[in-house]
Scaffold this motif. Structure first.
Motif: not given
Length: 139
Positions: A38-55
Motif C-alpha cells: 500500500r505504501a508503494q501506491g497500490q492495494a493488494a486487492s487491486d491485483l485481484l480486481a485488475d488482473y484476477g491475480l493473487a499472492f
C-alpha cells in the motif's frame, strides 16, 4: 528499501500466559506486507480486481528469538530479497519497540510468495506495473 510498521499486541494475540501465540506472528507479517505494498501506491486487492491475480504464501520459516507480550509495541520491518517473474521472497524482522538492545530482536520470518491466477490457482507472471512496484521493495 524497507518498510516499517508498528503494531500493539492485544490480548487476542496472546496465549493464557500473556505471550504472543506463535501463529500470530504470521498474521502480523501479513498485515505488514499488505501495508508495504500500500505504501508503494497500490492495494493488494487491486491485483485481484485488475488482473484476477493473487499472492499466496508458498513457504514460510520463522525463527523466534524473544517473546512478545501483551501491550508490547512491535515494529515489523519488511524487505524483499528476491523478485522472480511469478514469485518473490521477503524477510520480515520483529523488534520490540522501546526494548533494550539485548531483548529487542524478537524474530525473523523468511517468506516466499507466489503470484497465482485466482480462477484456477496456477502460477502467473506479475504484470509489468506490479513488477515495478515490487522492485521498489527490493533491499
Amino acid at each position: 528499501m524497507e518498510h516499517k510498521i508498528d503494531f500493539r499486541i492485544y490480548y487476542e494475540d496472546t496465549d493464557a500466559g500473556g505471550v504472543v501465540y506463535h501463529a500470530r506472528y504470521l498474521a502480523l507479517a501479513e498485515r505488514a506486507r499488505t501495508e508495504a505494498i500500500r505504501a508503494q501506491g497500490q492495494a493488494a486487492s487491486d491485483l485481484l480486481a485488475d488482473y484476477g491475480l493473487a499472492f499466496v504464501v508458498r513457504h514460510a520459516a520463522m525463527d523466534y528469538r524473544a517473546p512478545l507480550r501483551l501491550d508490547d509495541i512491535v515494529c515489523v520491518t519488511t524487505r524483499m530479497t528476491e523478485l522472480g517473474a511469478a514469485s518473490c521472497r521477503l524477510v520480515q524482522d520483529f523488534h520490540r519497540v522501546g526494548a533494550d538492545e539485548a531483548g529487542a530482536d524478537c524474530g525473523t520470518l523468511d517468506v516466499r510468495l507466489a503470484c497465482i491466477r485466482a480462477g484456477d490457482g496456477r502460477a502467473a507472471r506479475f504484470p509489468p506495473r506490479w513488477r515495478d512496484l515490487l522492485r521498489a521493495l527490493v533491499a
